[in-house]
Design a protein around this motif. Structure first.
Motif, PDB file in Angstrom:
ATOM      1  N   SER A 215       1.073  -1.214   0.150  1.00 43.77           N
ATOM      2  CA  SER A 215       0.374   0.257   0.008  1.00 43.77           C
ATOM      3  C   SER A 215       0.825   1.202  -0.060  1.00 43.77           C
ATOM      4  O   SER A 215       0.882   2.729  -0.434  1.00 43.77           O
ATOM      5  CB  SER A 215      -0.950   0.119   0.992  1.00 43.77           C
ATOM      6  OG  SER A 215      -1.935  -0.930   1.379  1.00 43.77           O
ATOM      7  N   GLY A 341      -6.901   3.536  -5.985  1.00 44.80           N
ATOM      8  CA  GLY A 341      -7.901   3.196  -6.006  1.00 44.80           C
ATOM      9  C   GLY A 341      -7.482   1.735  -4.527  1.00 44.80           C
ATOM     10  O   GLY A 341      -8.456   1.186  -3.943  1.00 44.80           O
ATOM     11  N   HIS A 342      -6.753   1.028  -5.996  1.00 43.26           N
ATOM     12  CA  HIS A 342      -5.766  -0.291  -4.928  1.00 43.26           C
ATOM     13  C   HIS A 342      -5.349   0.056  -3.476  1.00 43.26           C
ATOM     14  O   HIS A 342      -5.671  -0.875  -2.704  1.00 43.26           O
ATOM     15  CB  HIS A 342      -5.126  -1.155  -6.000  1.00 43.26           C
ATOM     16  CG  HIS A 342      -5.577  -1.695  -7.382  1.00 43.26           C
ATOM     17  ND1 HIS A 342      -6.921  -2.553  -7.486  1.00 43.26           N
ATOM     18  CD2 HIS A 342      -5.800  -1.246  -9.294  1.00 43.26           C
ATOM     19  CE1 HIS A 342      -6.670  -3.030  -8.462  1.00 43.26           C
ATOM     20  NE2 HIS A 342      -6.180  -2.199  -9.225  1.00 43.26           N
ATOM     21  N   VAL A 344      -6.498   2.162  -1.563  1.00 44.73           N
ATOM     22  CA  VAL A 344      -7.080   2.275  -0.360  1.00 44.73           C
ATOM     23  C   VAL A 344      -7.224   1.620  -0.412  1.00 44.73           C
ATOM     24  O   VAL A 344      -8.023   1.193   1.298  1.00 44.73           O
ATOM     25  CB  VAL A 344      -8.125   3.995  -1.175  1.00 44.73           C
ATOM     26  CG1 VAL A 344      -9.669   3.766  -0.099  1.00 44.73           C
ATOM     27  CG2 VAL A 344      -7.235   4.953  -0.929  1.00 44.73           C
ATOM     28  N   TRP A 345      -8.054   0.017  -1.105  1.00 47.75           N
ATOM     29  CA  TRP A 345      -8.197  -0.059  -0.827  1.00 47.75           C
ATOM     30  C   TRP A 345      -7.108  -1.557   0.373  1.00 47.75           C
ATOM     31  O   TRP A 345      -8.648  -2.045   1.504  1.00 47.75           O
ATOM     32  CB  TRP A 345      -9.027  -1.640  -1.537  1.00 47.75           C
ATOM     33  CG  TRP A 345      -9.646  -3.008  -2.190  1.00 47.75           C
ATOM     34  CD1 TRP A 345      -8.449  -4.409  -2.268  1.00 47.75           C
ATOM     35  CD2 TRP A 345     -10.967  -3.289  -1.644  1.00 47.75           C
ATOM     36  NE1 TRP A 345      -9.907  -5.130  -1.674  1.00 47.75           N
ATOM     37  CE2 TRP A 345     -11.042  -4.403  -1.580  1.00 47.75           C
ATOM     38  CE3 TRP A 345     -12.129  -2.178  -1.126  1.00 47.75           C
ATOM     39  CZ2 TRP A 345     -11.960  -5.432  -0.939  1.00 47.75           C
ATOM     40  CZ3 TRP A 345     -12.896  -3.265  -0.589  1.00 47.75           C
ATOM     41  CH2 TRP A 345     -13.239  -4.908  -1.253  1.00 47.75           C
ATOM     42  N   GLN A 348      -7.484  -0.331   3.948  1.00 47.02           N
ATOM     43  CA  GLN A 348      -8.751  -0.323   4.256  1.00 47.02           C
ATOM     44  C   GLN A 348      -9.327  -1.940   4.884  1.00 47.02           C
ATOM     45  O   GLN A 348      -9.747  -2.917   5.278  1.00 47.02           O
ATOM     46  CB  GLN A 348     -10.648  -0.309   2.835  1.00 47.02           C
ATOM     47  CG  GLN A 348     -10.609   1.005   3.157  1.00 47.02           C
ATOM     48  CD  GLN A 348     -11.461   1.276   1.891  1.00 47.02           C
ATOM     49  OE1 GLN A 348     -11.881   0.670   0.850  1.00 47.02           O
ATOM     50  NE2 GLN A 348     -12.594   1.969   2.398  1.00 47.02           N
ATOM     51  N   GLY A 372      -9.365  -0.008 -10.843  1.00 48.55           N
ATOM     52  CA  GLY A 372      -9.338   0.125  -9.706  1.00 48.55           C
ATOM     53  C   GLY A 372     -10.105   0.482  -8.822  1.00 48.55           C
ATOM     54  O   GLY A 372     -10.478   1.056  -8.131  1.00 48.55           O
ATOM     55  N   HIS A 374     -13.456  -0.074  -6.511  1.00 55.20           N
ATOM     56  CA  HIS A 374     -13.351  -1.244  -5.539  1.00 55.20           C
ATOM     57  C   HIS A 374     -15.482  -0.689  -4.765  1.00 55.20           C
ATOM     58  O   HIS A 374     -15.527   0.555  -4.650  1.00 55.20           O
ATOM     59  CB  HIS A 374     -12.607  -0.947  -4.384  1.00 55.20           C
ATOM     60  CG  HIS A 374     -11.578  -1.855  -5.048  1.00 55.20           C
ATOM     61  ND1 HIS A 374     -11.018  -3.172  -5.555  1.00 55.20           N
ATOM     62  CD2 HIS A 374     -10.159  -1.561  -5.166  1.00 55.20           C
ATOM     63  CE1 HIS A 374      -9.938  -3.359  -5.747  1.00 55.20           C
ATOM     64  NE2 HIS A 374      -9.565  -2.481  -6.004  1.00 55.20           N
ATOM     65  N   THR A 376     -16.214   0.527  -2.195  1.00 52.07           N
ATOM     66  CA  THR A 376     -16.344   1.396  -1.080  1.00 52.07           C
ATOM     67  C   THR A 376     -16.668   2.927  -0.785  1.00 52.07           C
ATOM     68  O   THR A 376     -15.900   3.315  -2.038  1.00 52.07           O
ATOM     69  CB  THR A 376     -15.324   1.151  -0.099  1.00 52.07           C
ATOM     70  OG1 THR A 376     -14.005   1.654  -0.830  1.00 52.07           O
ATOM     71  CG2 THR A 376     -15.098  -0.422   0.515  1.00 52.07           C
ATOM     72  N   GLU A 378     -14.777   5.179  -0.034  1.00 51.70           N
ATOM     73  CA  GLU A 378     -13.739   5.706   0.763  1.00 51.70           C
ATOM     74  C   GLU A 378     -13.041   5.896  -0.441  1.00 51.70           C
ATOM     75  O   GLU A 378     -12.305   6.824  -1.132  1.00 51.70           O
ATOM     76  CB  GLU A 378     -13.228   5.059   1.664  1.00 51.70           C
ATOM     77  CG  GLU A 378     -13.705   5.223   2.820  1.00 51.70           C
ATOM     78  CD  GLU A 378     -14.710   4.322   3.467  1.00 51.70           C
ATOM     79  OE1 GLU A 378     -15.755   4.517   4.381  1.00 51.70           O
ATOM     80  OE2 GLU A 378     -14.832   3.784   2.342  1.00 51.70           O
ATOM     81  N   THR A 379     -12.862   4.885  -1.620  1.00 47.96           N
ATOM     82  CA  THR A 379     -12.151   4.613  -2.326  1.00 47.96           C
ATOM     83  C   THR A 379     -12.673   5.771  -3.238  1.00 47.96           C
ATOM     84  O   THR A 379     -11.621   5.713  -4.206  1.00 47.96           O
ATOM     85  CB  THR A 379     -11.805   3.509  -3.438  1.00 47.96           C
ATOM     86  OG1 THR A 379     -13.672   2.840  -3.521  1.00 47.96           O
ATOM     87  CG2 THR A 379     -10.963   1.895  -1.952  1.00 47.96           C
ATOM     88  N   GLN A 383     -10.598   8.579  -5.161  1.00 43.34           N
ATOM     89  CA  GLN A 383     -10.401   8.012  -6.956  1.00 43.34           C
ATOM     90  C   GLN A 383     -10.719   9.508  -7.636  1.00 43.34           C
ATOM     91  O   GLN A 383     -10.181  10.547  -8.517  1.00 43.34           O
ATOM     92  CB  GLN A 383     -10.859   7.337  -7.625  1.00 43.34           C
ATOM     93  CG  GLN A 383     -10.100   5.765  -7.348  1.00 43.34           C
ATOM     94  CD  GLN A 383     -10.876   4.944  -7.971  1.00 43.34           C
ATOM     95  OE1 GLN A 383     -11.776   4.161  -7.259  1.00 43.34           O
ATOM     96  NE2 GLN A 383     -10.122   3.698  -8.535  1.00 43.34           N
TER      97      GLN A 383
END
Length: 416
Positions: A215, A341-342, A344-345, A348, A372, A374, A376, A378-379, A383
Protein backbone atom coordinates in the motif's frame (compact mmCIF):
# COMPACT_ATOMS: atom_id res chain seq x y z
CA UNK A 1 25.28 10.22 -36.26
CA UNK A 2 28.04 7.71 -36.93
CA UNK A 3 27.43 3.98 -37.11
CA UNK A 4 29.38 3.49 -33.87
CA UNK A 5 27.17 5.86 -31.94
CA UNK A 6 24.04 4.28 -33.34
CA UNK A 7 25.25 0.96 -32.00
CA UNK A 8 25.97 2.71 -28.70
CA UNK A 9 22.32 3.78 -28.48
CA UNK A 10 21.14 0.23 -29.07
CA UNK A 11 23.76 -1.16 -26.70
CA UNK A 12 22.60 1.13 -23.91
CA UNK A 13 18.99 0.04 -24.38
CA UNK A 14 19.93 -3.64 -24.54
CA UNK A 15 21.97 -3.23 -21.35
CA UNK A 16 19.02 -1.54 -19.70
CA UNK A 17 16.60 -4.34 -20.55
CA UNK A 18 19.03 -7.08 -19.53
CA UNK A 19 19.75 -5.35 -16.22
CA UNK A 20 16.10 -4.72 -15.36
CA UNK A 21 15.15 -8.23 -16.46
CA UNK A 22 17.75 -9.83 -14.20
CA UNK A 23 16.79 -7.68 -11.22
CA UNK A 24 13.07 -8.34 -11.69
CA UNK A 25 13.76 -12.06 -11.94
CA UNK A 26 15.86 -11.92 -8.78
CA UNK A 27 13.17 -9.97 -6.97
CA UNK A 28 10.56 -12.48 -8.12
CA UNK A 29 12.66 -15.34 -6.79
CA UNK A 30 12.90 -13.62 -3.41
CA UNK A 31 9.18 -12.93 -3.12
CA UNK A 32 7.77 -16.11 -4.64
CA UNK A 33 9.06 -19.31 -3.14
CA UNK A 34 6.23 -21.56 -4.32
CA UNK A 35 4.32 -20.64 -7.51
CA UNK A 36 1.44 -23.00 -6.71
CA UNK A 37 -1.54 -22.35 -4.48
CA UNK A 38 -3.01 -25.12 -2.32
CA UNK A 39 -6.61 -23.99 -2.82
CA UNK A 40 -8.24 -26.56 -0.53
CA UNK A 41 -5.76 -25.84 2.25
CA UNK A 42 -6.45 -22.10 2.02
CA UNK A 43 -10.21 -22.69 2.01
CA UNK A 44 -9.95 -24.82 5.14
CA UNK A 45 -7.95 -22.09 6.84
CA UNK A 46 -10.54 -19.45 5.90
CA UNK A 47 -13.38 -21.55 7.31
CA UNK A 48 -11.49 -22.11 10.55
CA UNK A 49 -10.85 -18.38 10.94
CA UNK A 50 -14.50 -17.64 10.19
CA UNK A 51 -15.55 -19.94 13.03
CA UNK A 52 -12.99 -18.46 15.44
CA UNK A 53 -14.01 -14.90 14.52
CA UNK A 54 -17.68 -15.71 15.08
CA UNK A 55 -16.94 -17.23 18.48
CA UNK A 56 -14.84 -14.22 19.52
CA UNK A 57 -17.59 -11.83 18.45
CA UNK A 58 -20.18 -13.68 20.50
CA UNK A 59 -17.88 -13.46 23.53
CA UNK A 60 -17.77 -9.70 23.06
CA UNK A 61 -14.16 -9.60 21.86
CA UNK A 62 -14.87 -7.55 18.75
CA UNK A 63 -11.23 -6.55 18.24
CA UNK A 64 -10.14 -10.20 18.05
CA UNK A 65 -13.05 -10.99 15.73
CA UNK A 66 -11.99 -8.17 13.40
CA UNK A 67 -8.37 -9.30 13.44
CA UNK A 68 -9.36 -12.85 12.50
CA UNK A 69 -11.58 -11.54 9.69
CA UNK A 70 -8.69 -9.54 8.24
CA UNK A 71 -6.42 -12.56 8.54
CA UNK A 72 -8.89 -14.73 6.64
CA UNK A 73 -8.80 -12.33 3.70
CA UNK A 74 -5.19 -11.12 3.69
CA UNK A 75 -3.41 -14.35 4.58
CA UNK A 76 -5.55 -16.85 2.71
CA UNK A 77 -8.17 -15.55 0.30
CA UNK A 78 -5.68 -13.19 -1.39
CA UNK A 79 -3.49 -16.20 -2.24
CA UNK A 80 -6.21 -17.74 -4.40
CA UNK A 81 -7.56 -14.42 -5.63
CA UNK A 82 -5.32 -14.08 -8.72
CA UNK A 83 -6.17 -17.43 -10.34
CA UNK A 84 -9.78 -17.00 -9.21
CA UNK A 85 -9.97 -13.55 -10.82
CA UNK A 86 -8.65 -14.93 -14.10
CA UNK A 87 -11.22 -17.73 -14.11
CA UNK A 88 -14.25 -15.64 -13.04
CA UNK A 89 -13.67 -11.93 -12.27
CA UNK A 90 -17.33 -11.26 -11.45
CA UNK A 91 -17.43 -14.04 -8.85
CA UNK A 92 -14.12 -12.82 -7.37
CA UNK A 93 -15.50 -9.32 -7.07
CA UNK A 94 -18.62 -10.59 -5.30
CA UNK A 95 -16.49 -12.50 -2.79
CA UNK A 96 -14.34 -9.41 -2.13
CA UNK A 97 -17.48 -7.43 -1.35
CA UNK A 98 -18.64 -10.11 1.11
CA UNK A 99 -15.31 -10.12 2.96
CA UNK A 100 -15.39 -6.30 3.15
CA UNK A 101 -18.98 -6.41 4.39
CA UNK A 102 -17.97 -8.91 7.08
CA UNK A 103 -15.41 -6.49 8.51
CA UNK A 104 -17.83 -3.59 8.23
CA UNK A 105 -20.50 -5.42 10.25
CA UNK A 106 -17.99 -6.18 13.00
CA UNK A 107 -16.93 -2.54 13.19
CA UNK A 108 -20.58 -1.44 13.30
CA UNK A 109 -21.31 -3.84 16.19
CA UNK A 110 -24.01 -5.57 14.19
CA UNK A 111 -26.19 -8.31 15.64
CA UNK A 112 -24.43 -11.71 15.78
CA UNK A 113 -27.27 -13.21 13.75
CA UNK A 114 -26.63 -10.78 10.88
CA UNK A 115 -22.94 -11.67 10.83
CA UNK A 116 -23.80 -15.37 10.99
CA UNK A 117 -26.02 -15.03 7.91
CA UNK A 118 -23.22 -13.29 6.01
CA UNK A 119 -20.66 -15.93 7.03
CA UNK A 120 -23.02 -18.63 5.80
CA UNK A 121 -23.19 -16.79 2.48
CA UNK A 122 -19.39 -16.57 2.36
CA UNK A 123 -19.09 -20.27 3.13
CA UNK A 124 -21.42 -21.05 0.24
CA UNK A 125 -19.18 -18.97 -1.98
CA UNK A 126 -16.11 -20.87 -0.82
CA UNK A 127 -17.78 -24.07 -1.96
CA UNK A 128 -17.77 -22.67 -5.49
CA UNK A 129 -14.18 -21.41 -5.37
CA UNK A 130 -12.58 -24.79 -5.92
CA UNK A 131 -14.93 -25.42 -8.82
CA UNK A 132 -14.27 -22.03 -10.40
CA UNK A 133 -10.47 -22.12 -10.17
CA UNK A 134 -9.31 -24.03 -13.21
CA UNK A 135 -6.58 -23.65 -15.77
CA UNK A 136 -4.88 -20.24 -15.86
CA UNK A 137 -6.38 -17.73 -18.27
CA UNK A 138 -4.85 -14.83 -20.15
CA UNK A 139 -6.48 -11.74 -18.62
CA UNK A 140 -4.21 -11.29 -15.59
CA UNK A 141 -0.91 -11.99 -17.44
CA UNK A 142 -1.99 -9.67 -20.26
CA UNK A 143 -2.88 -6.87 -17.84
CA UNK A 144 0.44 -7.18 -15.99
CA UNK A 145 2.41 -7.29 -19.27
CA UNK A 146 0.67 -4.18 -20.61
CA UNK A 147 1.24 -2.30 -17.35
CA UNK A 148 4.92 -3.32 -17.33
CA UNK A 149 5.33 -2.29 -20.97
CA UNK A 150 3.67 1.09 -20.35
CA UNK A 151 5.92 2.00 -17.42
CA UNK A 152 9.24 1.46 -19.23
CA UNK A 153 8.02 2.70 -22.62
CA UNK A 154 6.69 5.99 -21.24
CA UNK A 155 9.82 6.73 -19.25
CA UNK A 156 12.09 5.57 -22.06
CA UNK A 157 10.44 7.55 -24.83
CA UNK A 158 10.71 10.74 -22.79
CA UNK A 159 14.42 10.09 -22.25
CA UNK A 160 14.91 9.47 -25.98
CA UNK A 161 13.18 12.73 -26.90
CA UNK A 162 15.25 14.72 -24.42
CA UNK A 163 18.56 13.17 -25.50
CA UNK A 164 17.67 13.67 -29.19
CA UNK A 165 16.86 17.33 -28.61
CA UNK A 166 20.07 17.90 -26.63
CA UNK A 167 22.17 16.18 -29.31
CA UNK A 168 20.57 18.34 -31.98
CA UNK A 169 21.33 21.50 -30.01
CA UNK A 170 24.93 20.47 -29.31
CA UNK A 171 25.46 19.47 -32.95
CA UNK A 172 24.74 23.07 -33.95
CA UNK A 173 26.44 24.94 -31.13
CA UNK A 174 29.29 22.79 -29.78
CA UNK A 175 29.68 19.32 -31.35
CA UNK A 176 32.66 18.41 -29.18
CA UNK A 177 30.40 18.20 -26.12
CA UNK A 178 28.23 15.42 -27.54
CA UNK A 179 30.63 12.72 -26.31
CA UNK A 180 30.43 13.80 -22.63
CA UNK A 181 26.64 13.81 -22.98
CA UNK A 182 26.73 10.16 -24.08
CA UNK A 183 29.09 9.24 -21.24
CA UNK A 184 26.80 10.80 -18.64
CA UNK A 185 23.75 9.08 -20.14
CA UNK A 186 25.51 5.71 -20.14
CA UNK A 187 26.54 6.07 -16.47
CA UNK A 188 22.92 6.74 -15.50
CA UNK A 189 21.89 3.20 -16.46
CA UNK A 190 23.88 1.34 -13.75
CA UNK A 191 22.88 4.09 -11.31
CA UNK A 192 19.21 3.38 -12.06
CA UNK A 193 19.77 -0.35 -11.53
CA UNK A 194 21.52 0.42 -8.23
CA UNK A 195 18.48 2.45 -7.16
CA UNK A 196 16.28 -0.57 -7.85
CA UNK A 197 18.58 -2.83 -5.81
CA UNK A 198 18.62 -0.38 -2.90
CA UNK A 199 14.81 -0.35 -2.93
CA UNK A 200 14.68 -4.15 -2.93
CA UNK A 201 17.07 -4.39 0.04
CA UNK A 202 15.35 -1.63 2.02
CA UNK A 203 11.92 -3.12 1.49
CA UNK A 204 13.21 -6.50 2.65
CA UNK A 205 14.47 -5.11 5.96
CA UNK A 206 11.58 -2.74 6.69
CA UNK A 207 9.73 -4.23 9.70
CA UNK A 208 6.21 -4.04 8.24
CA UNK A 209 3.88 -6.56 6.65
CA UNK A 210 3.78 -7.19 2.91
CA UNK A 211 0.27 -5.80 2.53
CA UNK A 212 1.10 -2.51 4.26
CA UNK A 213 4.33 -2.28 2.28
CA UNK A 214 2.41 -2.78 -0.95
CA UNK A 215 0.00 0.00 0.00
CA UNK A 216 2.80 2.42 0.89
CA UNK A 217 4.64 1.72 -2.37
CA UNK A 218 1.40 2.21 -4.28
CA UNK A 219 0.84 5.59 -2.65
CA UNK A 220 4.42 6.63 -3.45
CA UNK A 221 3.83 5.57 -7.04
CA UNK A 222 0.62 7.63 -7.14
CA UNK A 223 2.44 10.74 -5.88
CA UNK A 224 5.16 10.16 -8.46
CA UNK A 225 2.65 9.75 -11.29
CA UNK A 226 0.78 12.91 -10.25
CA UNK A 227 4.06 14.82 -10.33
CA UNK A 228 4.99 13.39 -13.74
CA UNK A 229 1.59 14.11 -15.29
CA UNK A 230 1.45 17.70 -14.05
CA UNK A 231 5.05 18.27 -15.14
CA UNK A 232 4.24 17.02 -18.65
CA UNK A 233 0.98 18.96 -18.73
CA UNK A 234 2.87 22.23 -18.30
CA UNK A 235 4.89 21.35 -21.41
CA UNK A 236 2.15 20.00 -23.64
CA UNK A 237 2.75 22.98 -25.91
CA UNK A 238 5.60 21.97 -28.26
CA UNK A 239 7.16 25.40 -28.06
CA UNK A 240 7.31 25.29 -24.25
CA UNK A 241 8.82 21.79 -24.37
CA UNK A 242 11.57 22.85 -26.80
CA UNK A 243 12.26 26.01 -24.79
CA UNK A 244 12.69 23.85 -21.69
CA UNK A 245 15.15 21.55 -23.45
CA UNK A 246 17.13 24.39 -25.04
CA UNK A 247 17.39 26.19 -21.71
CA UNK A 248 18.92 23.11 -20.10
CA UNK A 249 21.28 22.59 -23.02
CA UNK A 250 22.28 26.25 -23.04
CA UNK A 251 23.14 26.17 -19.34
CA UNK A 252 25.53 23.28 -19.90
CA UNK A 253 27.03 24.68 -23.12
CA UNK A 254 27.48 28.14 -21.61
CA UNK A 255 29.93 26.73 -19.08
CA UNK A 256 32.00 25.10 -21.82
CA UNK A 257 32.68 22.37 -19.28
CA UNK A 258 32.49 18.75 -20.43
CA UNK A 259 31.66 17.57 -16.92
CA UNK A 260 28.60 19.85 -16.84
CA UNK A 261 27.35 18.34 -20.08
CA UNK A 262 28.03 14.82 -18.78
CA UNK A 263 26.06 15.66 -15.64
CA UNK A 264 23.20 16.88 -17.84
CA UNK A 265 23.17 13.56 -19.70
CA UNK A 266 23.35 11.65 -16.42
CA UNK A 267 20.49 13.52 -14.73
CA UNK A 268 18.33 13.33 -17.88
CA UNK A 269 18.49 9.52 -17.92
CA UNK A 270 18.73 8.91 -14.18
CA UNK A 271 15.54 10.87 -13.44
CA UNK A 272 13.63 8.56 -15.74
CA UNK A 273 15.49 5.49 -14.42
CA UNK A 274 14.79 6.30 -10.77
CA UNK A 275 11.11 6.86 -11.51
CA UNK A 276 11.04 3.55 -13.38
CA UNK A 277 12.65 1.75 -10.43
CA UNK A 278 9.99 3.00 -8.00
CA UNK A 279 7.10 2.22 -10.36
CA UNK A 280 8.38 -1.28 -11.13
CA UNK A 281 8.94 -2.04 -7.45
CA UNK A 282 5.30 -1.16 -6.82
CA UNK A 283 4.21 -3.28 -9.79
CA UNK A 284 6.20 -6.32 -8.62
CA UNK A 285 4.65 -6.09 -5.16
CA UNK A 286 1.14 -6.01 -6.66
CA UNK A 287 1.73 -8.71 -9.32
CA UNK A 288 2.56 -11.62 -7.05
CA UNK A 289 3.06 -14.91 -8.93
CA UNK A 290 2.99 -13.02 -12.23
CA UNK A 291 6.53 -11.65 -12.15
CA UNK A 292 7.44 -13.44 -15.37
CA UNK A 293 4.89 -11.30 -17.20
CA UNK A 294 6.48 -8.17 -15.73
CA UNK A 295 9.70 -9.29 -17.43
CA UNK A 296 7.80 -9.89 -20.68
CA UNK A 297 6.56 -6.29 -20.60
CA UNK A 298 10.07 -5.00 -19.95
CA UNK A 299 11.54 -6.93 -22.88
CA UNK A 300 8.77 -5.77 -25.24
CA UNK A 301 9.17 -2.14 -24.17
CA UNK A 302 12.96 -2.28 -24.56
CA UNK A 303 12.66 -3.64 -28.10
CA UNK A 304 10.17 -0.91 -29.00
CA UNK A 305 12.44 1.73 -27.47
CA UNK A 306 15.45 0.40 -29.39
CA UNK A 307 13.57 0.79 -32.67
CA UNK A 308 12.34 4.23 -31.64
CA UNK A 309 15.81 5.39 -30.60
CA UNK A 310 17.24 4.21 -33.91
CA UNK A 311 14.63 6.21 -35.78
CA UNK A 312 14.72 9.39 -33.69
CA UNK A 313 18.42 9.63 -32.78
CA UNK A 314 20.00 7.58 -35.54
CA UNK A 315 17.87 8.57 -38.54
CA UNK A 316 16.55 11.93 -37.35
CA UNK A 317 12.87 11.01 -37.58
CA UNK A 318 10.40 13.32 -35.85
CA UNK A 319 7.56 12.35 -33.57
CA UNK A 320 4.24 14.18 -33.19
CA UNK A 321 5.32 15.63 -29.86
CA UNK A 322 2.04 17.18 -28.78
CA UNK A 323 0.12 13.99 -29.55
CA UNK A 324 2.69 11.89 -27.65
CA UNK A 325 2.63 14.17 -24.61
CA UNK A 326 -1.19 14.20 -24.54
CA UNK A 327 -1.41 10.39 -24.73
CA UNK A 328 1.35 9.96 -22.14
CA UNK A 329 -0.40 12.32 -19.72
CA UNK A 330 -3.75 10.54 -20.11
CA UNK A 331 -2.20 7.09 -19.57
CA UNK A 332 -0.34 8.24 -16.45
CA UNK A 333 -3.41 9.94 -15.00
CA UNK A 334 -5.65 6.90 -15.54
CA UNK A 335 -2.99 4.60 -14.09
CA UNK A 336 -2.55 6.81 -11.02
CA UNK A 337 -6.31 6.82 -10.37
CA UNK A 338 -6.38 3.03 -10.64
CA UNK A 339 -3.37 2.54 -8.34
CA UNK A 340 -4.89 4.97 -5.82
CA UNK A 341 -8.07 2.89 -5.74
CA UNK A 342 -6.13 -0.31 -5.09
CA UNK A 343 -4.00 1.38 -2.40
CA UNK A 344 -7.02 2.73 -0.51
CA UNK A 345 -8.70 -0.69 -0.77
CA UNK A 346 -5.64 -2.44 0.68
CA UNK A 347 -5.49 0.05 3.57
CA UNK A 348 -9.14 -0.66 4.24
CA UNK A 349 -8.51 -4.39 4.24
CA UNK A 350 -5.71 -3.84 6.76
CA UNK A 351 -8.01 -1.80 9.01
CA UNK A 352 -6.21 1.54 8.63
CA UNK A 353 -9.21 3.15 6.90
CA UNK A 354 -12.95 2.76 7.54
CA UNK A 355 -15.01 0.60 5.19
CA UNK A 356 -18.39 1.70 3.85
CA UNK A 357 -19.68 -0.76 1.27
CA UNK A 358 -21.69 0.75 -1.58
CA UNK A 359 -23.38 -0.73 -4.64
CA UNK A 360 -21.64 -0.18 -7.96
CA UNK A 361 -23.54 -0.23 -11.27
CA UNK A 362 -23.07 -3.38 -13.34
CA UNK A 363 -19.93 -3.16 -15.47
CA UNK A 364 -17.27 -5.34 -16.99
CA UNK A 365 -15.06 -6.64 -14.17
CA UNK A 366 -11.96 -6.50 -16.33
CA UNK A 367 -12.56 -2.79 -16.86
CA UNK A 368 -13.30 -2.13 -13.19
CA UNK A 369 -10.10 -3.93 -12.16
CA UNK A 370 -8.17 -1.90 -14.71
CA UNK A 371 -9.60 1.31 -13.23
CA UNK A 372 -9.08 0.20 -9.62
CA UNK A 373 -12.78 0.45 -8.77
CA UNK A 374 -13.80 -1.13 -5.46
CA UNK A 375 -17.24 -1.11 -3.81
CA UNK A 376 -16.45 1.27 -0.94
CA UNK A 377 -17.31 4.92 -0.53
CA UNK A 378 -13.79 5.79 0.57
CA UNK A 379 -12.05 4.45 -2.56
CA UNK A 380 -14.56 6.14 -4.86
CA UNK A 381 -14.20 9.49 -3.06
CA UNK A 382 -10.41 9.35 -3.25
CA UNK A 383 -10.47 8.50 -6.96
CA UNK A 384 -13.13 11.12 -7.67
CA UNK A 385 -11.11 13.83 -5.93
CA UNK A 386 -8.00 12.96 -7.96
CA UNK A 387 -10.02 12.85 -11.19
CA UNK A 388 -11.50 16.28 -10.43
CA UNK A 389 -8.02 17.69 -9.78
CA UNK A 390 -6.83 16.32 -13.12
CA UNK A 391 -9.79 17.83 -14.98
CA UNK A 392 -9.06 21.24 -13.43
CA UNK A 393 -5.39 20.92 -14.42
CA UNK A 394 -6.34 19.99 -18.00
CA UNK A 395 -8.71 22.96 -18.20
CA UNK A 396 -6.04 25.35 -16.98
CA UNK A 397 -3.46 23.91 -19.38
CA UNK A 398 -5.88 24.13 -22.31
CA UNK A 399 -6.65 27.80 -21.61
CA UNK A 400 -2.93 28.56 -21.31
CA UNK A 401 -2.26 26.80 -24.61
CA UNK A 402 -5.07 28.73 -26.31
CA UNK A 403 -3.68 32.05 -25.09
CA UNK A 404 -0.20 31.09 -26.24
CA UNK A 405 -1.50 30.10 -29.67
CA UNK A 406 -3.46 33.34 -30.03
CA UNK A 407 -0.47 35.42 -28.94
CA UNK A 408 1.89 34.08 -31.60
CA UNK A 409 0.32 35.84 -34.63
CA UNK A 410 0.17 39.08 -32.66
CA UNK A 411 3.84 38.76 -31.74
CA UNK A 412 4.76 38.20 -35.39
CA UNK A 413 2.72 41.23 -36.49
CA UNK A 414 4.42 43.44 -33.91
CA UNK A 415 7.81 42.28 -35.08
CA UNK A 416 8.77 40.51 -31.87
Amino acid sequence: MTIGRRWLVLGMLVGLVLSFTSVVAASAARTTADPTVAVQQELDAIRQLMQQSQEAYRRGDHQQALQLARQAYLDHFELIEIPLRVADPNFTFAMEVKFARWRQLIQENAAPEEIARLLFDIDQGLVDVERVVGTPGHAAPLFVSVASFSVLFREGIEAILVIAALLGYLRTHQPSLRRPLWIGAALAIPASIATWLVLVVLLDVVPVGRELLESVMSLIAVVLMISISLWLLRRIDTRRWMEFLRAHAWEAVATGNASAVALLGFTTIYREGAETAVLYQSLVLMARRLELWVVVGIVAAALALAALAWGVIGLGARLPLRLFLSLAIIVIMVLSIAVLGHAVWELQMLGYLPVTVVALPPMNRGLSDLLGLHPTRETLLAQGALLLAYLVAWGYAFRTWQRSTAARPMARLSGR
